[in-house]
Design an enzyme around this catalytic site. Sequence first.
Site, PDB file in Angstrom:
ATOM      1  N   HIS A  65      37.896  30.946  47.575  1.00  0.00           N
ATOM      2  CA  HIS A  65      38.484  32.473  47.068  1.00  0.00           C
ATOM      3  C   HIS A  65      37.784  33.399  46.022  1.00  0.00           C
ATOM      4  O   HIS A  65      36.930  32.658  45.047  1.00  0.00           O
ATOM      5  CB  HIS A  65      39.712  32.308  46.027  1.00  0.00           C
ATOM      6  CG  HIS A  65      40.746  31.436  47.749  1.00  0.00           C
ATOM      7  ND1 HIS A  65      41.561  32.313  48.032  1.00  0.00           N
ATOM      8  CD2 HIS A  65      41.641  30.643  47.304  1.00  0.00           C
ATOM      9  CE1 HIS A  65      42.356  32.033  48.384  1.00  0.00           C
ATOM     10  NE2 HIS A  65      42.656  30.829  48.206  1.00  0.00           N
TER      11      HIS A  65
ATOM     12  N   ASP B 182      34.077  28.814  37.950  1.00  0.00           N
ATOM     13  CA  ASP B 182      33.026  29.379  38.017  1.00  0.00           C
ATOM     14  C   ASP B 182      32.002  28.505  39.817  1.00  0.00           C
ATOM     15  O   ASP B 182      30.985  27.686  38.420  1.00  0.00           O
ATOM     16  CB  ASP B 182      32.408  30.398  37.902  1.00  0.00           C
ATOM     17  CG  ASP B 182      31.465  31.691  38.641  1.00  0.00           C
ATOM     18  OD1 ASP B 182      32.082  31.637  39.887  1.00  0.00           O
ATOM     19  OD2 ASP B 182      30.352  31.732  38.303  1.00  0.00           O
ATOM     20  N   HIS B 183      31.820  28.960  41.158  1.00  0.00           N
ATOM     21  CA  HIS B 183      30.963  28.356  41.416  1.00  0.00           C
ATOM     22  C   HIS B 183      31.422  26.794  41.444  1.00  0.00           C
ATOM     23  O   HIS B 183      30.320  25.705  41.922  1.00  0.00           O
ATOM     24  CB  HIS B 183      29.454  28.219  41.738  1.00  0.00           C
ATOM     25  CG  HIS B 183      29.050  29.730  41.846  1.00  0.00           C
ATOM     26  ND1 HIS B 183      29.093  30.709  41.701  1.00  0.00           N
ATOM     27  CD2 HIS B 183      28.200  30.231  42.939  1.00  0.00           C
ATOM     28  CE1 HIS B 183      29.390  31.910  41.662  1.00  0.00           C
ATOM     29  NE2 HIS B 183      28.389  31.296  43.374  1.00  0.00           N
TER      30      HIS B 183
ATOM     31  N   CYS C 207      45.583  27.486  53.372  1.00  0.00           N
ATOM     32  CA  CYS C 207      45.342  27.017  51.760  1.00  0.00           C
ATOM     33  C   CYS C 207      45.048  25.120  51.923  1.00  0.00           C
ATOM     34  O   CYS C 207      44.375  24.554  50.952  1.00  0.00           O
ATOM     35  CB  CYS C 207      46.199  27.836  50.967  1.00  0.00           C
ATOM     36  SG  CYS C 207      45.300  28.740  50.312  1.00  0.00           S
TER      37      CYS C 207
ATOM     38  N   HIS D 176      39.331  25.228  46.751  1.00  0.00           N
ATOM     39  CA  HIS D 176      40.324  24.560  46.692  1.00  0.00           C
ATOM     40  C   HIS D 176      41.010  23.975  47.519  1.00  0.00           C
ATOM     41  O   HIS D 176      40.550  24.618  48.818  1.00  0.00           O
ATOM     42  CB  HIS D 176      41.249  25.151  45.563  1.00  0.00           C
ATOM     43  CG  HIS D 176      41.949  26.399  46.425  1.00  0.00           C
ATOM     44  ND1 HIS D 176      43.537  26.684  45.523  1.00  0.00           N
ATOM     45  CD2 HIS D 176      41.957  27.206  47.549  1.00  0.00           C
ATOM     46  CE1 HIS D 176      44.235  27.847  46.474  1.00  0.00           C
ATOM     47  NE2 HIS D 176      43.291  27.710  47.913  1.00  0.00           N
TER      48      HIS D 176
ATOM     49  N   GLU E  79      44.448  35.852  43.824  1.00  0.00           N
ATOM     50  CA  GLU E  79      43.634  35.105  44.527  1.00  0.00           C
ATOM     51  C   GLU E  79      42.988  36.421  45.368  1.00  0.00           C
ATOM     52  O   GLU E  79      42.386  36.022  46.064  1.00  0.00           O
ATOM     53  CB  GLU E  79      44.302  34.412  44.832  1.00  0.00           C
ATOM     54  CG  GLU E  79      43.942  33.012  45.557  1.00  0.00           C
ATOM     55  CD  GLU E  79      45.127  32.106  46.369  1.00  0.00           C
ATOM     56  OE1 GLU E  79      45.388  30.499  45.161  1.00  0.00           O
ATOM     57  OE2 GLU E  79      45.389  32.615  46.632  1.00  0.00           O
TER      58      GLU E  79
ATOM     59  N   HIS F 282      38.675  25.640  51.043  1.00  0.00           N
ATOM     60  CA  HIS F 282      38.204  26.732  51.132  1.00  0.00           C
ATOM     61  C   HIS F 282      37.855  28.025  49.841  1.00  0.00           C
ATOM     62  O   HIS F 282      38.581  27.491  49.359  1.00  0.00           O
ATOM     63  CB  HIS F 282      38.917  27.387  52.105  1.00  0.00           C
ATOM     64  CG  HIS F 282      39.915  27.758  51.599  1.00  0.00           C
ATOM     65  ND1 HIS F 282      41.334  27.064  51.605  1.00  0.00           N
ATOM     66  CD2 HIS F 282      40.820  28.469  50.709  1.00  0.00           C
ATOM     67  CE1 HIS F 282      41.831  27.669  51.302  1.00  0.00           C
ATOM     68  NE2 HIS F 282      42.190  28.755  49.753  1.00  0.00           N
TER      69      HIS F 282
HETATM   70 NI    NI Z   1      42.987  29.097  49.337  1.00  0.00          NI
END
Ligand code: NI
Length: 142
Positions: A44, A82-83, A36, A17, A131, A42
Amino acid sequence: MGMLVTVYRKEHFNAAHRLYNPTWDDAKNKEVFGLCNNPNFHGHNYDLVVKVKGPVDPDTGYVINLKTLSTIIKAEVLDRYDHHNLNMDTDEFNPEKGGLIPTAENISVIIWQRLRKHLQENLQLTVILYETERNFVEYSGD
Ligand code: NI
Protein backbone atom coordinates in the site's frame (compact mmCIF):
# COMPACT_ATOMS: atom_id res chain seq x y z
CA MET A 1 -4.70 34.12 25.31
CA GLY A 2 -5.29 30.40 25.46
CA MET A 3 -5.44 30.15 21.71
CA LEU A 4 -4.98 26.61 20.50
CA VAL A 5 -3.71 26.15 16.98
CA THR A 6 -3.47 22.89 15.02
CA VAL A 7 -0.47 22.20 12.82
CA TYR A 8 -0.18 19.34 10.36
CA ARG A 9 2.68 17.37 8.88
CA LYS A 10 2.00 15.09 5.94
CA GLU A 11 4.23 12.12 5.20
CA HIS A 12 4.17 9.11 2.95
CA PHE A 13 5.47 5.56 3.05
CA ASN A 14 5.14 2.36 1.06
CA ALA A 15 4.85 -0.90 2.90
CA ALA A 16 3.75 -4.46 2.35
CA HIS A 17 1.49 -6.41 4.64
CA ARG A 18 -0.71 -9.42 5.02
CA LEU A 19 -3.81 -9.43 7.19
CA TYR A 20 -4.42 -12.71 8.91
CA ASN A 21 -5.36 -14.10 12.25
CA PRO A 22 -3.17 -17.11 13.12
CA THR A 23 -5.90 -18.58 15.31
CA TRP A 24 -8.21 -18.96 12.28
CA ASP A 25 -7.97 -21.41 9.38
CA ASP A 26 -7.20 -20.29 5.82
CA ALA A 27 -10.84 -20.23 4.74
CA LYS A 28 -11.91 -17.95 7.55
CA ASN A 29 -8.92 -15.63 6.99
CA LYS A 30 -9.77 -15.37 3.31
CA GLU A 31 -13.42 -14.73 4.06
CA VAL A 32 -12.70 -11.94 6.54
CA PHE A 33 -9.67 -10.24 4.99
CA GLY A 34 -10.18 -10.88 1.26
CA LEU A 35 -7.39 -9.55 -0.97
CA CYS A 36 -5.46 -8.27 2.05
CA ASN A 37 -5.04 -11.92 3.11
CA ASN A 38 -2.91 -12.76 0.04
CA PRO A 39 -0.25 -15.17 1.42
CA ASN A 40 2.52 -13.53 -0.63
CA PHE A 41 1.77 -10.05 0.73
CA HIS A 42 0.88 -6.88 -1.19
CA GLY A 43 1.74 -3.24 -0.83
CA HIS A 44 0.00 0.00 0.00
CA ASN A 45 1.00 3.62 -0.50
CA TYR A 46 0.22 4.98 2.93
CA ASP A 47 -0.36 8.68 3.48
CA LEU A 48 0.17 9.79 7.04
CA VAL A 49 -1.17 13.04 8.46
CA VAL A 50 0.12 14.01 11.90
CA LYS A 51 -1.93 16.70 13.69
CA VAL A 52 -0.56 18.52 16.71
CA LYS A 53 -2.83 20.93 18.59
CA GLY A 54 -1.61 23.22 21.30
CA PRO A 55 -0.80 26.73 22.45
CA VAL A 56 1.47 28.95 20.40
CA ASP A 57 4.78 29.32 22.19
CA PRO A 58 5.30 33.09 22.57
CA ASP A 59 9.06 32.69 22.26
CA THR A 60 8.99 30.91 18.89
CA GLY A 61 5.51 31.59 17.50
CA TYR A 62 5.27 27.82 16.96
CA VAL A 63 2.99 25.12 18.36
CA ILE A 64 5.83 22.76 17.54
CA ASN A 65 8.77 23.25 15.22
CA LEU A 66 7.68 21.28 12.15
CA LYS A 67 11.28 20.45 11.34
CA THR A 68 11.53 18.77 14.75
CA LEU A 69 8.24 16.95 14.16
CA SER A 70 9.43 15.80 10.75
CA THR A 71 12.63 14.41 12.27
CA ILE A 72 10.62 12.49 14.89
CA ILE A 73 8.29 11.02 12.25
CA LYS A 74 11.24 9.98 10.12
CA ALA A 75 12.95 8.15 12.99
CA GLU A 76 9.84 6.52 14.46
CA VAL A 77 7.80 5.74 11.34
CA LEU A 78 9.48 6.19 7.97
CA ASP A 79 12.83 4.59 8.80
CA ARG A 80 11.00 1.60 10.31
CA TYR A 81 8.18 1.05 7.83
CA ASP A 82 8.97 2.67 4.47
CA HIS A 83 9.82 0.00 1.87
CA HIS A 84 9.43 -2.70 4.49
CA ASN A 85 7.23 -5.69 5.00
CA LEU A 86 5.26 -4.89 8.14
CA ASN A 87 4.67 -8.55 9.03
CA MET A 88 8.20 -9.77 8.44
CA ASP A 89 10.35 -6.73 9.26
CA THR A 90 8.70 -5.68 12.53
CA ASP A 91 7.67 -7.50 15.67
CA GLU A 92 4.71 -5.20 16.39
CA PHE A 93 2.88 -6.32 13.21
CA ASN A 94 3.86 -9.97 13.13
CA PRO A 95 0.76 -11.81 14.39
CA GLU A 96 2.75 -15.04 14.75
CA LYS A 97 5.09 -13.32 17.22
CA GLY A 98 2.22 -11.92 19.24
CA GLY A 99 2.10 -8.71 17.23
CA LEU A 100 -0.97 -6.90 15.99
CA ILE A 101 -2.70 -7.57 12.67
CA PRO A 102 -1.33 -4.78 10.43
CA THR A 103 -4.63 -3.07 9.64
CA ALA A 104 -4.73 0.70 9.20
CA GLU A 105 -6.41 0.86 12.61
CA ASN A 106 -3.57 -0.93 14.39
CA ILE A 107 -0.86 0.89 12.43
CA SER A 108 -2.36 4.25 13.41
CA VAL A 109 -2.36 3.28 17.09
CA ILE A 110 1.27 2.16 17.04
CA ILE A 111 2.35 5.30 15.17
CA TRP A 112 0.47 7.45 17.69
CA GLN A 113 2.22 5.70 20.59
CA ARG A 114 5.63 6.07 18.95
CA LEU A 115 5.16 9.80 18.35
CA ARG A 116 3.38 10.65 21.59
CA LYS A 117 6.40 9.96 23.79
CA HIS A 118 8.38 12.69 22.00
CA LEU A 119 5.82 15.48 22.44
CA GLN A 120 5.32 17.89 25.30
CA GLU A 121 2.37 17.00 27.52
CA ASN A 122 0.40 20.14 26.62
CA LEU A 123 0.22 19.10 22.95
CA GLN A 124 -2.66 16.99 21.61
CA LEU A 125 -1.72 14.43 18.98
CA THR A 126 -3.91 12.92 16.27
CA VAL A 127 -2.75 10.50 13.61
CA ILE A 128 -4.67 10.06 10.35
CA LEU A 129 -3.56 7.18 8.16
CA TYR A 130 -4.73 6.67 4.58
CA GLU A 131 -4.36 3.11 3.35
CA THR A 132 -5.99 4.11 0.06
CA GLU A 133 -7.44 7.41 -1.13
CA ARG A 134 -10.84 6.31 0.07
CA ASN A 135 -10.00 4.26 3.17
CA PHE A 136 -8.49 6.08 6.12
CA VAL A 137 -8.52 5.98 9.90
CA GLU A 138 -7.90 8.42 12.72
CA TYR A 139 -6.55 7.86 16.23
CA SER A 140 -6.23 10.45 19.00
CA GLY A 141 -5.18 8.31 21.93
CA ASP A 142 -8.64 7.50 23.29
NI1 NI B 1 -3.88 -4.53 2.33
